[in-house]
Design an enzyme around this catalytic site. Sequence first.
Site: not given
Length: 602
Positions: A57, A59, A236, A262, A265, A271
């Site tokens: 973790y 954060e 985008d 993203t 692609k 991902r």
Amino acid sequence: MSDFLLRGNLADIDPAVAELVQKEHARQFDKLIMIASESYVPAAVREAEGSVFQNIYAEGYPAELMRTQNEDEILDADAQLAYYRRSADRRYYKGVEYCNMIEALAQRRGAEAFCPPGMTPEQLFVNVQPLSGAVANLAVYQALVQPGEKVMTLDLLHGGHLSHGSPANITGMRQQVVHYRVNEETERLDYEEMMEMALRERPKMIIGGFTSYPIAPDWQKFRAIADACGAILLADIAHTAGMAAAGVYPNPVGIADITSFTTHKTLMGPRGAVIITTNPELAKKIDRAVFPGLQGGPHMNKVAGMATMFKIAQTPQFKALQRQIAANASALAAGFTANGLRVVHGGTNTHMVLLDCRSIAQHNGVPLMGNIASRILDMANIVCNRNTIPGDKDASKPSALRFGTAWVTQRGLNEADMHEIANATALVLKSAKPFTRQLKTTVAYNAKVDFAALLESTRRIDTLVAKAGRDMEVNPASRPHLWIESNSATASTAEITALEIAGKEAGNFLKAVLADDPSTLDAGDRLSTTLYGTDKANMANVTALNMGANFLLGVPSAQANHIISWLRALSDGYTLFNNSDPNIGVPGPVTITNFGAFKQTE
Ligand code: DSN
């Protein structure tokens, strides 16, 4: 000492999942994957994603000073650890010293990959934590646009994206949305009309971003439109980020206020998603919107994968790949056109091609539509998706197909191969006889194709599949997608091959495809009969044995391969059984298992 580290590999601990992984791997290489938003993520990136960074973790963000460090400085572990031990950091949990390094590395490499001429990587603020493109875009809204303020985005039916203000998406519920559209005649962006709309509507933000518009935009024109109405410009480039990094697609970084994309692609990474800005004030707002605004702990394993992906994206090999992806898409479009099919938007200069299905086949006034066309092509081992195009009125009834060339190019296919894909596509889809079926509340567009055309197209695709690169040998038992049986039938005519036909509908299926009905026999009894072929011609003399729960079909071994393909095609339901009437169907599905050749005993 005994412990609970649950050692053991997947195949030992969970053979069921291991088997599904193997089947999926086989599918990905036994077909040509032409989903425009997919690519084959290199093993090195997947290894980083599968690493122990998964366990942590983290954060928060790495220390601000790491943002301007170069790769050597980031990877100087002694110096980084000394700093980490002595200083407080911006993360909420301890144990993140290597997470800081991996995230800073991903950010630095991302900045290098997308640094435009005249700027330095230090001027780019790169957030690598968004879990997906939709969340990245939502973070931009959250950071920069108040709920209810107006955004201007491309109409979804013309190639915009769900996260650009679809009424079904939170972005559309949160904002007022006005849509620009492509010009009806040219099917290209109309910058003059967009300028007029922007001056009339005065949106707070304009999004230049496309999920099914295959033409590279002019970012300076977008900039001028945004400036004219005082809007923020979000570019985008989810689909084309790999091409932008390689210089094959215009890079909006440094022109747009914010660039989002993203990473899985054309970029061929994990991902996830990235947001880049060159404006330090906007960067602070974006960082806060991603965490703690929308997300909790970042997926550090994916951040590790991104670091590797951005390294690969800067190699000459990756740039050559992206150039070939674009060349292949152009060749695919040219191949479709040469076959008389209509390519939407007048062509492509990206990885993507849109094909108008309505122009391919009609029967009794019913056009071929995108959904059924994509299902038919999947039978022929071409995987693509249905898509709306300009002129469509209803997102649930798209009239086109969208193809992408990233994955097939990764596998080494070239322009000539794209022509072959176009030929195979045209061959099977031109043989389609569309028809409609009335469902409870709507009309479903369906179609059936000629068996010989489906076989020939699939054979051609299977030939390309066989020569295309693959990164692992696949267990033959896991390859149901190679459904055309091609083992050479060496058996003499005195031998029969036994096929098991099973499934709830097996009896009804056989009743339809045989001249006599074996489902009325007592279990254990058999009959000699005729297997119908296309147009109910006699394909073969066969024996059907009722086994109670299933049936055995004894077929001449010399014809067995052809018969298996025929029965499989009829069961799948896309093949004309009676060439003149696509409404005639065969009950199913059934499974067909080849039990092998036997000597005839009587
Ligand atoms: N699903 C992606 C695409 O196919 O374009 C976009 O999110």
